[in-house]
Design a protein around this motif. Structure first.
Motif, PDB file in Angstrom:
ATOM      1  N   LEU A  70     -22.600  -4.946  -7.086  1.00 25.38           N
ATOM      2  CA  LEU A  70     -22.059  -4.981  -8.443  1.00 25.38           C
ATOM      3  C   LEU A  70     -23.162  -5.265  -9.462  1.00 25.38           C
ATOM      4  O   LEU A  70     -23.243  -4.613 -10.509  1.00 25.38           O
ATOM      5  N   LYS A  71     -24.011  -6.232  -9.167  1.00 23.15           N
ATOM      6  CA  LYS A  71     -25.113  -6.556 -10.074  1.00 23.15           C
ATOM      7  C   LYS A  71     -26.067  -5.356 -10.206  1.00 23.15           C
ATOM      8  O   LYS A  71     -26.567  -5.075 -11.292  1.00 23.15           O
ATOM      9  N   HIS A  72     -26.306  -4.645  -9.105  1.00 23.80           N
ATOM     10  CA  HIS A  72     -27.171  -3.459  -9.112  1.00 23.80           C
ATOM     11  C   HIS A  72     -26.630  -2.402 -10.082  1.00 23.80           C
ATOM     12  O   HIS A  72     -27.394  -1.718 -10.758  1.00 23.80           O
ATOM     13  N   LYS A  73     -25.302  -2.297 -10.165  1.00 26.62           N
ATOM     14  CA  LYS A  73     -24.641  -1.338 -11.068  1.00 26.62           C
ATOM     15  C   LYS A  73     -24.395  -1.936 -12.455  1.00 26.62           C
ATOM     16  O   LYS A  73     -23.678  -1.369 -13.263  1.00 26.62           O
ATOM     17  N   ARG A  74     -24.970  -3.091 -12.701  1.00 26.82           N
ATOM     18  CA  ARG A  74     -24.852  -3.795 -13.987  1.00 26.82           C
ATOM     19  C   ARG A  74     -23.412  -4.170 -14.340  1.00 26.82           C
ATOM     20  O   ARG A  74     -23.017  -4.155 -15.510  1.00 26.82           O
ATOM     21  N   VAL A  75     -22.642  -4.490 -13.325  1.00 26.05           N
ATOM     22  CA  VAL A  75     -21.290  -4.998 -13.524  1.00 26.05           C
ATOM     23  C   VAL A  75     -21.399  -6.522 -13.589  1.00 26.05           C
ATOM     24  O   VAL A  75     -22.010  -7.142 -12.713  1.00 26.05           O
ATOM     25  N   ASP A  76     -20.838  -7.116 -14.625  1.00 27.15           N
ATOM     26  CA  ASP A  76     -20.875  -8.570 -14.759  1.00 27.15           C
ATOM     27  C   ASP A  76     -19.887  -9.215 -13.786  1.00 27.15           C
ATOM     28  O   ASP A  76     -18.871  -8.623 -13.428  1.00 27.15           O
ATOM     29  N   LEU A  77     -20.192 -10.449 -13.380  1.00 27.74           N
ATOM     30  CA  LEU A  77     -19.351 -11.217 -12.467  1.00 27.74           C
ATOM     31  C   LEU A  77     -18.930 -12.518 -13.147  1.00 27.74           C
ATOM     32  O   LEU A  77     -19.681 -13.080 -13.939  1.00 27.74           O
ATOM     33  N   ALA A  78     -17.734 -12.985 -12.791  1.00 25.92           N
ATOM     34  CA  ALA A  78     -17.245 -14.260 -13.319  1.00 25.92           C
ATOM     35  C   ALA A  78     -16.393 -14.946 -12.254  1.00 25.92           C
ATOM     36  O   ALA A  78     -16.002 -14.331 -11.259  1.00 25.92           O
ATOM     37  N   ILE A  79     -16.110 -16.214 -12.493  1.00 26.89           N
ATOM     38  CA  ILE A  79     -15.285 -17.013 -11.590  1.00 26.89           C
ATOM     39  C   ILE A  79     -14.094 -17.555 -12.363  1.00 26.89           C
ATOM     40  O   ILE A  79     -14.237 -18.036 -13.488  1.00 26.89           O
ATOM     41  N   ALA A  80     -12.920 -17.470 -11.723  1.00 32.59           N
ATOM     42  CA  ALA A  80     -11.705 -18.099 -12.237  1.00 32.59           C
ATOM     43  C   ALA A  80     -11.103 -18.884 -11.080  1.00 32.59           C
ATOM     44  O   ALA A  80     -10.532 -18.312 -10.156  1.00 32.59           O
ATOM     45  N   SER A  81     -11.271 -20.195 -11.113  1.00 34.30           N
ATOM     46  CA  SER A  81     -10.817 -21.040 -10.009  1.00 34.30           C
ATOM     47  C   SER A  81      -9.996 -22.213 -10.535  1.00 34.30           C
ATOM     48  O   SER A  81     -10.398 -22.869 -11.501  1.00 34.30           O
ATOM     49  N   MET A 133     -25.555 -15.594 -10.913  1.00 32.26           N
ATOM     50  CA  MET A 133     -24.957 -14.255 -10.851  1.00 32.26           C
ATOM     51  C   MET A 133     -23.744 -14.124 -11.779  1.00 32.26           C
ATOM     52  O   MET A 133     -23.311 -13.010 -12.059  1.00 32.26           O
ATOM     53  N   PHE A 134     -23.220 -15.240 -12.267  1.00 34.51           N
ATOM     54  CA  PHE A 134     -21.963 -15.229 -13.012  1.00 34.51           C
ATOM     55  C   PHE A 134     -22.188 -15.432 -14.504  1.00 34.51           C
ATOM     56  O   PHE A 134     -22.861 -16.376 -14.905  1.00 34.51           O
ATOM     57  N   VAL A 135     -21.578 -14.568 -15.316  1.00 32.30           N
ATOM     58  CA  VAL A 135     -21.684 -14.691 -16.773  1.00 32.30           C
ATOM     59  C   VAL A 135     -20.700 -15.719 -17.314  1.00 32.30           C
ATOM     60  O   VAL A 135     -20.856 -16.189 -18.439  1.00 32.30           O
ATOM     61  N   ALA A 136     -19.690 -16.041 -16.538  1.00 35.56           N
ATOM     62  CA  ALA A 136     -18.707 -17.053 -16.938  1.00 35.56           C
ATOM     63  C   ALA A 136     -18.166 -17.734 -15.687  1.00 35.56           C
ATOM     64  O   ALA A 136     -17.938 -17.074 -14.663  1.00 35.56           O
ATOM     65  N   GLN A 137     -17.992 -19.046 -15.788  1.00 36.30           N
ATOM     66  CA  GLN A 137     -17.412 -19.820 -14.689  1.00 36.30           C
ATOM     67  C   GLN A 137     -16.306 -20.698 -15.266  1.00 36.30           C
ATOM     68  O   GLN A 137     -16.598 -21.678 -15.946  1.00 36.30           O
ATOM     69  N   GLU A 138     -15.091 -20.326 -14.996  1.00 32.77           N
ATOM     70  CA  GLU A 138     -13.937 -21.106 -15.447  1.00 32.77           C
ATOM     71  C   GLU A 138     -13.352 -21.795 -14.217  1.00 32.77           C
ATOM     72  O   GLU A 138     -12.583 -21.206 -13.466  1.00 32.77           O
ATOM     73  N   ILE A 139     -13.793 -23.029 -14.000  1.00 40.94           N
ATOM     74  CA  ILE A 139     -13.385 -23.788 -12.817  1.00 40.94           C
ATOM     75  C   ILE A 139     -12.715 -25.068 -13.301  1.00 40.94           C
ATOM     76  O   ILE A 139     -13.373 -26.034 -13.681  1.00 40.94           O
ATOM     77  N   PHE A 140     -11.389 -25.035 -13.347  1.00 39.54           N
ATOM     78  CA  PHE A 140     -10.612 -26.205 -13.760  1.00 39.54           C
ATOM     79  C   PHE A 140      -9.202 -26.060 -13.223  1.00 39.54           C
ATOM     80  O   PHE A 140      -8.732 -24.964 -12.970  1.00 39.54           O
ATOM     81  N   TYR A 141      -8.535 -27.185 -13.064  1.00 39.47           N
ATOM     82  CA  TYR A 141      -7.186 -27.142 -12.508  1.00 39.47           C
ATOM     83  C   TYR A 141      -6.147 -27.051 -13.622  1.00 39.47           C
ATOM     84  O   TYR A 141      -6.268 -27.690 -14.659  1.00 39.47           O
ATOM     85  N   ASN A 142      -5.133 -26.236 -13.403  1.00 42.89           N
ATOM     86  CA  ASN A 142      -3.932 -26.251 -14.231  1.00 42.89           C
ATOM     87  C   ASN A 142      -2.748 -25.920 -13.332  1.00 42.89           C
ATOM     88  O   ASN A 142      -2.916 -25.427 -12.224  1.00 42.89           O
ATOM     89  N   TRP A 143      -1.544 -26.180 -13.820  1.00 43.22           N
ATOM     90  CA  TRP A 143      -0.349 -26.011 -12.988  1.00 43.22           C
ATOM     91  C   TRP A 143       0.137 -24.572 -12.941  1.00 43.22           C
ATOM     92  O   TRP A 143       0.842 -24.173 -12.032  1.00 43.22           O
ATOM     93  N   GLY A 144      -0.218 -23.785 -13.932  1.00 48.53           N
ATOM     94  CA  GLY A 144       0.284 -22.410 -14.000  1.00 48.53           C
ATOM     95  C   GLY A 144      -0.606 -21.432 -13.261  1.00 48.53           C
ATOM     96  O   GLY A 144      -1.351 -21.795 -12.351  1.00 48.53           O
ATOM     97  N   ASN A 145      -0.530 -20.177 -13.687  1.00 51.69           N
ATOM     98  CA  ASN A 145      -1.425 -19.174 -13.115  1.00 51.69           C
ATOM     99  C   ASN A 145      -2.747 -19.226 -13.882  1.00 51.69           C
ATOM    100  O   ASN A 145      -2.994 -20.174 -14.605  1.00 51.69           O
ATOM    101  N   LYS A 146      -3.558 -18.229 -13.777  1.00 47.79           N
ATOM    102  CA  LYS A 146      -4.911 -18.294 -14.335  1.00 47.79           C
ATOM    103  C   LYS A 146      -5.079 -17.600 -15.679  1.00 47.79           C
ATOM    104  O   LYS A 146      -6.178 -17.222 -16.049  1.00 47.79           O
ATOM    105  N   LYS A 147      -4.003 -17.474 -16.439  1.00 49.86           N
ATOM    106  CA  LYS A 147      -4.124 -16.822 -17.744  1.00 49.86           C
ATOM    107  C   LYS A 147      -5.102 -17.567 -18.659  1.00 49.86           C
ATOM    108  O   LYS A 147      -5.883 -16.942 -19.377  1.00 49.86           O
TER     109      LYS A 147
END
Length: 176
Positions: A60-71, A91-105
């Motif tokens: 993905l990085k080779h094809k210049r696709v950005d990566l992110a984390i949602a945890s 490798m990640f342009v964004a890291q959203e790592i936090f707990y919530n009770w709902g889904n990952k919106k």
């Protein structure tokens, strides 16, 4: 562990089949990039990825696709420590790592705000169907993984992304 270069080559070959690929690929962590829950481990434990993850990320990085984390990890400190130990944090342009009770919106709203990538240009992998359903409502192509991210799940994701991109409802959306 499978050879990273071999998996990268296979992933690049897969991406070459599609006329359109995502601008951003977002990954969950637990049971998606690695086969465990962070909260069941300590910072001193050695982390490890599913066998094909690193090769896919490098492709993905080779094809210049950005990566992110949602945890939704209740132990973001352990998750961050593991990413650092695995030498993949950069490798990640964004890291959203936090707990919530709902889904990952909330995670995705933050990622979209940081990257300006439209939801319909994103591909998401997660092992939790509730997260898949919620994020799909935003217009993100979302793939449920049962054995981590691998070439099979990756191919499914690219296929579904392409189908969603070419669907009539997506034709006039911004970000095309």
């Amino acid at each position: 562990m499978e050879d990273v270069e071999k998996v990268k080559a296979e992933a690049l070959q897969l991406m070459g089949v599609f006329q359109v690929i995502p601008k951003l690929v977002v990954f969950d962590l637990d049971h998606t990039l690695w086969p465990f829950y962070c909260e069941c481990r300590s910072k001193s434990d050695p982390p490890y990825l599913f066998p094909q993850v690193k090769g896919i990320m490098h492709a993905l990085k080779h094809k210049r696709v950005d990566l992110a984390i949602a945890s939704k990890s209740p132990t973001p400190d352990i998750a961050t420590t593991y990413l650092n130990k695995l030498n993949i944090t950069s490798m990640f342009v964004a890291q959203e790592i936090f707990y919530n009770w709902g889904n990952k919106k909330d995670h995705f709203q933050n990622i979209q705000s940081k990257t300006s990538v439209p939801y319909n240009s994103m591909l998401f992998f997660d092992d939790d169907d509730k997260n898949i359903q919620g994020v799909s409502e935003l217009g993100v192509t979302s793939i449920l993984v049962t054995n981590g991210v691998n070439l099979g799940a990756f191919k499914e994701g690219l296929t579904r992304f392409s189908q969603n991109w070419n669907s009539p409802k997506n034709k006039n959306k911004p970000g095309k």
